[in-house]
Design a protein around this motif. Structure first.
Motif, PDB file in Angstrom:
ATOM      1  N   TYR A 261      58.453  95.980 -85.669  1.00 32.11           N
ATOM      2  CA  TYR A 261      59.759  96.537 -85.941  1.00 32.11           C
ATOM      3  C   TYR A 261      59.595  97.934 -86.503  1.00 32.11           C
ATOM      4  O   TYR A 261      58.529  98.304 -87.001  1.00 32.11           O
ATOM      5  N   MET A 262      60.666  98.695 -86.403  1.00 33.13           N
ATOM      6  CA  MET A 262      60.620 100.049 -86.935  1.00 33.13           C
ATOM      7  C   MET A 262      61.872 100.279 -87.771  1.00 33.13           C
ATOM      8  O   MET A 262      62.958  99.801 -87.425  1.00 33.13           O
ATOM      9  N   VAL A 263      61.674 100.979 -88.843  1.00 34.57           N
ATOM     10  CA  VAL A 263      62.791 101.373 -89.684  1.00 34.57           C
ATOM     11  C   VAL A 263      62.776 102.898 -89.655  1.00 34.57           C
ATOM     12  O   VAL A 263      61.740 103.499 -89.922  1.00 34.57           O
ATOM     13  N   ALA A 264      63.905 103.518 -89.299  1.00 30.91           N
ATOM     14  CA  ALA A 264      63.861 104.970 -89.154  1.00 30.91           C
ATOM     15  C   ALA A 264      65.152 105.633 -89.612  1.00 30.91           C
ATOM     16  O   ALA A 264      66.233 105.032 -89.588  1.00 30.91           O
ATOM     17  N   SER A 265      65.011 106.868 -90.057  1.00 27.32           N
ATOM     18  CA  SER A 265      66.175 107.722 -90.296  1.00 27.32           C
ATOM     19  C   SER A 265      65.912 109.026 -89.540  1.00 27.32           C
ATOM     20  O   SER A 265      64.949 109.104 -88.771  1.00 27.32           O
ATOM     21  N   ASP A 266      66.716 110.043 -89.785  1.00 25.83           N
ATOM     22  CA  ASP A 266      66.505 111.277 -89.028  1.00 25.83           C
ATOM     23  C   ASP A 266      65.108 111.862 -89.254  1.00 25.83           C
ATOM     24  O   ASP A 266      64.479 112.355 -88.328  1.00 25.83           O
ATOM     25  N   ASP A 267      64.606 111.772 -90.511  1.00 31.96           N
ATOM     26  CA  ASP A 267      63.293 112.380 -90.758  1.00 31.96           C
ATOM     27  C   ASP A 267      62.251 111.378 -91.252  1.00 31.96           C
ATOM     28  O   ASP A 267      61.195 111.751 -91.747  1.00 31.96           O
ATOM     29  N   TYR A 268      62.518 110.079 -91.173  1.00 30.41           N
ATOM     30  CA  TYR A 268      61.606 109.076 -91.706  1.00 30.41           C
ATOM     31  C   TYR A 268      61.310 108.000 -90.667  1.00 30.41           C
ATOM     32  O   TYR A 268      62.188 107.612 -89.891  1.00 30.41           O
ATOM     33  N   LEU A 269      60.068 107.504 -90.696  1.00 26.40           N
ATOM     34  CA  LEU A 269      59.712 106.404 -89.792  1.00 26.40           C
ATOM     35  C   LEU A 269      58.767 105.445 -90.498  1.00 26.40           C
ATOM     36  O   LEU A 269      57.776 105.855 -91.106  1.00 26.40           O
ATOM     37  N   ASN A 270      59.106 104.157 -90.417  1.00 27.89           N
ATOM     38  CA  ASN A 270      58.159 103.131 -90.860  1.00 27.89           C
ATOM     39  C   ASN A 270      58.053 102.136 -89.720  1.00 27.89           C
ATOM     40  O   ASN A 270      59.026 101.476 -89.370  1.00 27.89           O
ATOM     41  N   ALA A 271      56.892 102.058 -89.117  1.00 29.06           N
ATOM     42  CA  ALA A 271      56.723 101.183 -87.954  1.00 29.06           C
ATOM     43  C   ALA A 271      55.662 100.135 -88.245  1.00 29.06           C
ATOM     44  O   ALA A 271      54.569 100.467 -88.711  1.00 29.06           O
ATOM     45  N   HIS A 272      56.004  98.872 -88.048  1.00 34.33           N
ATOM     46  CA  HIS A 272      55.028  97.774 -88.109  1.00 34.33           C
ATOM     47  C   HIS A 272      54.816  97.307 -86.687  1.00 34.33           C
ATOM     48  O   HIS A 272      55.700  96.706 -86.105  1.00 34.33           O
ATOM     49  N   ILE A 273      53.652  97.599 -86.146  1.00 34.28           N
ATOM     50  CA  ILE A 273      53.435  97.283 -84.741  1.00 34.28           C
ATOM     51  C   ILE A 273      52.321  96.262 -84.628  1.00 34.28           C
ATOM     52  O   ILE A 273      51.236  96.456 -85.183  1.00 34.28           O
ATOM     53  N   ARG A 274      52.595  95.175 -83.912  1.00 27.64           N
ATOM     54  CA  ARG A 274      51.561  94.168 -83.750  1.00 27.64           C
ATOM     55  C   ARG A 274      51.307  93.915 -82.263  1.00 27.64           C
ATOM     56  O   ARG A 274      52.244  93.688 -81.506  1.00 27.64           O
ATOM     57  N   PHE A 275      50.065  94.029 -81.860  1.00 25.95           N
ATOM     58  CA  PHE A 275      49.676  93.610 -80.505  1.00 25.95           C
ATOM     59  C   PHE A 275      48.694  92.471 -80.693  1.00 25.95           C
ATOM     60  O   PHE A 275      47.545  92.726 -81.028  1.00 25.95           O
ATOM     61  N   GLY A 276      49.127  91.277 -80.458  1.00 22.57           N
ATOM     62  CA  GLY A 276      48.176  90.174 -80.606  1.00 22.57           C
ATOM     63  C   GLY A 276      47.595  90.161 -81.998  1.00 22.57           C
ATOM     64  O   GLY A 276      48.309  89.999 -82.973  1.00 22.57           O
ATOM     65  N   TYR A 277      46.300  90.406 -82.111  1.00 23.59           N
ATOM     66  CA  TYR A 277      45.651  90.359 -83.413  1.00 23.59           C
ATOM     67  C   TYR A 277      45.874  91.617 -84.225  1.00 23.59           C
ATOM     68  O   TYR A 277      45.874  91.600 -85.430  1.00 23.59           O
ATOM     69  N   HIS A 278      45.944  92.733 -83.530  1.00 28.91           N
ATOM     70  CA  HIS A 278      45.956  94.010 -84.232  1.00 28.91           C
ATOM     71  C   HIS A 278      47.292  94.257 -84.877  1.00 28.91           C
ATOM     72  O   HIS A 278      48.329  93.928 -84.326  1.00 28.91           O
ATOM     73  N   PHE A 279      47.229  94.877 -86.007  1.00 29.64           N
ATOM     74  CA  PHE A 279      48.432  95.080 -86.760  1.00 29.64           C
ATOM     75  C   PHE A 279      48.343  96.476 -87.351  1.00 29.64           C
ATOM     76  O   PHE A 279      47.363  96.809 -88.022  1.00 29.64           O
ATOM     77  N   SER A 280      49.324  97.327 -87.067  1.00 30.09           N
ATOM     78  CA  SER A 280      49.276  98.690 -87.580  1.00 30.09           C
ATOM     79  C   SER A 280      50.569  99.025 -88.301  1.00 30.09           C
ATOM     80  O   SER A 280      51.629  98.521 -87.953  1.00 30.09           O
ATOM     81  N   ILE A 281      50.432  99.868 -89.277  1.00 28.93           N
ATOM     82  CA  ILE A 281      51.611 100.377 -89.968  1.00 28.93           C
ATOM     83  C   ILE A 281      51.551 101.903 -89.943  1.00 28.93           C
ATOM     84  O   ILE A 281      50.506 102.487 -90.237  1.00 28.93           O
ATOM     85  N   VAL A 282      52.665 102.492 -89.569  1.00 23.30           N
ATOM     86  CA  VAL A 282      52.788 103.944 -89.673  1.00 23.30           C
ATOM     87  C   VAL A 282      53.930 104.202 -90.642  1.00 23.30           C
ATOM     88  O   VAL A 282      54.973 103.560 -90.548  1.00 23.30           O
TER      89      VAL A 282
END
Lengths: 847, 119
Positions: free
Chosen positions: A712-733
């Motif tokens: 999922y991603m939470v975003a505003s005009d100048d902000y981004l928080n993304a939790h991305i999961r592909f199978g095992y891998h899990f990334s946060i930006v």
């Protein structure tokens, strides 16, 4: 680091009113915070296990307790979010936690009498009670009938009682849990702290009483017979003088009278925690609680001659030869090397014939032909040696002495390490005659003698030390203390800087790993992969490998550590903490009951918490404040929560959005990378999962209609928080990308899981290479990569976000095809040059 | 195929375990009474005992001790909803192969049983 900013932008008001109340929002926040902490702790534990770090078990225990607490917080949080769906979750947590507790809870040791055991009577199960040294000497006396000094042992029970009586167990554990053997300052500080505790503690009165009455039984005022002129108090630790010698690790106190006995006892106990003794114990994988200190108190024999008897000649261990070393007076001058001993070689056949004699004495005072030991005594000693060797079933290293009345005594008997030292001698004798390859480099300083050969591995970054393959010749610019972690598996080490005085050198010597320090130009002149021989003794590096193939001590030591109590315990802990079974949220087995490890629970709770908060599966449709499904070509289910200005106003009331609706600046940049034409998203089905056995149960991607959700991603005009999961891998930006450069930042985290540990480690190195090239400050802990970037101009930062998006796509299956560290630099430059496909299929196509 | 004895004071729990293990081809005898279980083991060969810790008259640990007297080679798996480190260590020192905590899933039970019988 990832949660704080997210919640600054995302408050409970954005969730559908009435459905979610503030309390749930707070609980969810708690789950994410605990999740972040749990991943870090998990990485710490996995790193200790996978990189085979020598740490005290108390560190693992502490990390496990913290991890368990974090997981419990996650479980509690999820139950607060949706109590009815998670009725059994707490029980399942309790069960897994119990399995963990059963493994890490320290064993209970008896601390009741006897506190003292007299050595002149038979002992039952004595090694655990009085330690190896006291057991051996008692057996020599009681079972072989050989003369030994009178004395007694203060038992391990007394040691445990001493700890209990003074409440020292917890503070000692606490100090040991902070131990970092790669830093000599840390070792020193931990040792000092424990020594301070022990010296400040009191010997329990019951123990003191038993010690003093044992003393009086032998040497009291009213006892007839010879009074000793003094006593010696020395260690008899459990495990000492067994397979591991603990040579010279512990203190002995000489010349002790009745009044000093208790202080001397405490001093010997304290020596269990000297820096060297701690280092030695931990590196050999022994547990503090399993190596208690018993103490041996013996009378000092007024000796006219003292010495050592080896029941084998180390130069020719297979021959039936004993060697006797003798000096005048007490034995310390022999051990300290002040005096050259008389050396007698005796055949153990044919009536102990004397084969050779070499006179000894102080330097400059040696006169050949003068002897301090007569033939009768030599034959008696050789005879006793043969008796002891056959009694104990292995070659012995015996300390003995001859008193003023011409009586011989055995002072100590322990196993003789024929293998390790025998090989060293063998190498020294044969090396001069060997042929050699072409000379590559010469010079430097012998930091640890010996020769080793293998392929060259040049260490570019300190953090790569874990990647040095077994059997390699490690070549580095500096001799950093933490390289000690590689010493037990490499053939030799060469550094451009450093000296024999360093910590690395002293550990290299202990490990018998050849170490040539201060060899200029080594990292430039030696080529990675080239097989070379390092002769640290003669300070030269030659081409090829001409050493006779022989089992190397590093391999042996490796084995000792791998089979040690610490590693066995750690394996048990790892099995309950780390394996991930719950990989596919779409699977019917993605249920709480299937959780077996803490990792499973972390995964499960996170998935369910996110799913519940985003109301997945519920046909809410049209909610203007809930998360919106992103409809795109990417085969991952992705939700977006707009917290202000992330989407076009027209999309406000729809449940689904397309990338065309994105207005958020950082989101657009990140999305551009994710959807880079070079990233290969389809064709997953062609991947042959079955090659990877049980590691793969359905990873890869979440099927588009899966009810599960973790991206999922939470975003505003100048902000981004993304939790991305592909199978095992899990990334946060997590990024702020606005007009004010000073506030801008980007944090990135990548967590693996699944796959082979080697592949995961290599992938982490690849990520590190790319991220560092992009200007991130990177830290790698096992499988967890953290990167951060601060104060960057908006457009610059946007380009980084695009690269991150592309990086996530590119690394999706990367660990599956990584097999060697040599691939990494090439792959990093390929990526930076724009290549985005690294899967097997692409590789097949390229080749 | 192994001969398995199951002792649980809740008979339904025993029936469930029997159902799972019979499907794996094992011969399963279930009991809710300690003495009947001990009597059965005296006259019948038992390869594996699965014992609940909390019983009516005795503890599972006492039953384990008793069963081991007549069948020293018998394997044992303890099963409990109220685990403590102390009873676990006691059970393991008396020769139990494993100490499992409820709730236990079908898969986990099958795995544990095959592990213990195989090893």
């Amino acid at each position: 680091m990832f949660i704080q900013n997210l919640f600054r932008h995302w408050t409970y008001r954005f969730f559908a009113p009435g459905v979610l109340i503030r309390e749930k929002y707070e609980a969810f926040r708690g789950v994410l915070e605990a999740d972040s902490r749990a991943h870090e702790l998990l990485a710490d534990i996995e790193e200790i296990y996978i990189s085979r770090s020598p740490v005290d078990i108390s560190r693992v225990e502490k990390l496990c307790r913290e991890l368990s607490f974090a997981v419990e917080s996650m479980v509690d949080g999820l139950i607060r979010i949706s109590p009815l769906e998670n009725l059994t979750l707490r029980e399942i947590y309790r069960k897994i936690n119990f399995y963990l507790e059963l493994r890490i809870a320290p064993p209970e040791h008896p601390f009741f009498p006897p506190f003292v055991v007299l050595l002149d009577r038979p002992l039952e199960g004595s090694a655990a009670l009085v330690g190896g040294k006291a057991t051996n000497i008692a057996r020599v006396s009681n079972e072989l009938g050989l003369p030994v000094p009178r004395g007694f042992a203060v038992t391990t029970r007394a040691f445990y009682y001493f700890l209990e009586f003074n409440d020292l167990k917890e503070p000692i554990k606490k100090a040991l849990s902070g131990l970092d053997l790669s830093s000599s300052a840390s070792l020193e500080a931990v040792s000092n702290e424990i020594l301070r505790l022990i010296r400040g503690a009191v010997v329990p009165p019951a123990v003191e009483e038993e010690i003093l009455s044992a003393h009086d039984i032998f040497w009291g005022e009213d006892v007839d017979g010879e009074k000793p002129f003094s006593l010696t108090v020395r260690s008899s630790a459990v495990g000492e003088d067994g397979d591991l010698t603990f040579a010279g690790q512990f203190t002995s106190v000489m010349g002790v009278g009745r009044d000093e006995l208790i202080d001397a006892y405490k001093e010997v106990l304290a020596s269990k925690y000297s820096p060297r003794a701690i280092d030695y114990r931990v590196r050999n994988g022994l547990l503090d609680s399993d190596t208690p200190m018993a103490v041996l108190v013996q009378e000092v024999i007024p000796a006219q001659v003292s010495g050592v008897l080896y029941t084998r000649d180390l130069a020719v261990p297979e021959a039936d030869l004993s060697v006797i070393y003798a000096v005048t007076g007490l034995g310390e001058t022999l051990v300290s090397g002040e005096v050259t001993p008389e050396v007698v070689s005796v055949s153990c056949r044919d009536g102990f014939e004397i084969l050779s004699r070499k006179s000894g004495g102080r330097a400059g005072e040696i006169r050949e032909g003068t002897h301090i030991l007569d033939e009768g005594h030599i034959r008696i000693l050789a005879g006793w040696g043969a008796q002891m060797e056959s009694f104990f079933g292995r070659p012995q290293d015996v300390e003995w002495c001859l008193d003023c009345k011409g009586r011989l005594y055995v002072l100590q008997a322990r196993p003789l390490d024929v293998e390790g030292r025998g090989r060293e001698l063998f190498d020294r004798q044969t090396e001069d005659g060997d042929e050699e390859g072409a000379l590559l480099l010469e010079g430097g300083e012998t930091a640890s003698a010996g020769r080793g050969c293998g392929p060259v591995f040049i260490l570019d970054r300190d953090s790569e030390i874990g990647m040095v393959p077994a059997g390699a010749v490690l070549v580095a610019r500096y001799g950093r203390p933490h390289y000690t972690t590689a010493l037990d598996r490499i053939a030799a080490i060469v550094t451009e800087q450093g000296s024999r005085a360093g910590h690395l050198a002293s550990v290299a010597r202990e490990y018998a790993t050849p170490f040539l320090a201060g060899l200029e130009g080594a990292t430039k002149r030696l080529v990675p992969g080239m097989v070379v021989t390092v002769d640290a003794t003669r300070r030269r590096v030659t081409e090829g490998c001409l050493m006779a193939a022989s089992p190397s001590p590093p391999a042996k030591r490796d084995n000792v550590f791998e089979k040690s109590p610490f590693r066995r315990l750690l394996k048990g802990v790892y099995d309950i903490v780390s394996p991930l079974r719950l990989v596919d949220p779409a699977s019917p087995r993605f249920v709480a009951e299937e959780c077996r490890s803490l990792h499973d629970l972390i995964r499960y709770v996170h998935e369910k918490a996110v799913g519940t908060m985003f109301m997945v599966g519920g046909a809410k449709g049209g909610s203007s404040k809930g998360a919106k499904k992103i409809v795109s070509d990417l085969p991952i289910l992705l939700y977006l929560l707009d917290v202000g200005g992330a989407l076009t106003p027209v999309s406000k009331d729809s449940a689904q959005v397309t990338p065309g609706d994105f207005v958020s600046y950082p989101l657009r940049a990140f999305w551009k990378g994710l959807t880079d034409p070079g990233v290969h998203w389809s064709g997953m089905a062609h991947f042959n999962w079955s090659d990877f056995g049980d590691a793969v149960a359905g990873g890869g991607v979440v099927s588009p209609d899966s009810p599960g959700l973790a991206s999922y991603m939470v975003a505003s005009d100048d902000y981004l928080n993304a939790h991305i999961r592909f199978g095992y891998h899990f990334s946060i930006v997590d990024a702020l990308c606005g007009e004010n450069e000073g506030l801008n930042y980007c944090n990135f985290r990548f967590v693996g899981g699944g796959g082979r540990p080697e592949g995961r480690g290599l992938r982490a190195l690849f990520l590190q290479g790319v991220l560092e090239a992009l200007g991130f400050l990177v830290s790698v802990k096992g499988d967890l990569v953290d990167a951060r970037l601060r104060e960057m101009e908006r457009d610059e930062l946007a380009r980084r976000l695009t690269s991150l998006g592309r990086l996530l796509g590119a690394t999706r299956l990367m660990d599956m095809q990584l097999s060697s560290i040599d691939q990494i630099p090439g792959l990093v430059s390929d990526f930076l040059a724009g290549r985005s496909r690294f899967d097997l299929e692409a590789q097949g196509r390229d080749g | 195929m192994a001969r398995i004895l199951v002792l649980d004071d809740v008979i339904d729990a025993g029936i469930l375990i029997r159902k799972i293990l019979q499907r794996k081809g094992h011969e399963v005898a279930i009991f809710s009474d300690e003495e009947e279980a001990i009597a059965h083991a005296r006259t019948n060969p038992v390869d594996l005992a699965i014992l609940d810790i909390k019983l009516k008259k005795m503890t599972g640990i006492e039953v384990l001790d008793e069963l081991k007297k007549s069948n020293p080679d018998m394997k044992a798996v303890m099963l409990t909803g109220y685990p403590t480190v102390e009873t676990a260590r006691q059970a393991l020192s008396l020769g139990a192969s494993d100490y499992c905590v409820k709730p236990i899933s079908k898969d986990e039970l099958e795995e544990k049983v095959s592990e213990v019988l195989g090893g």
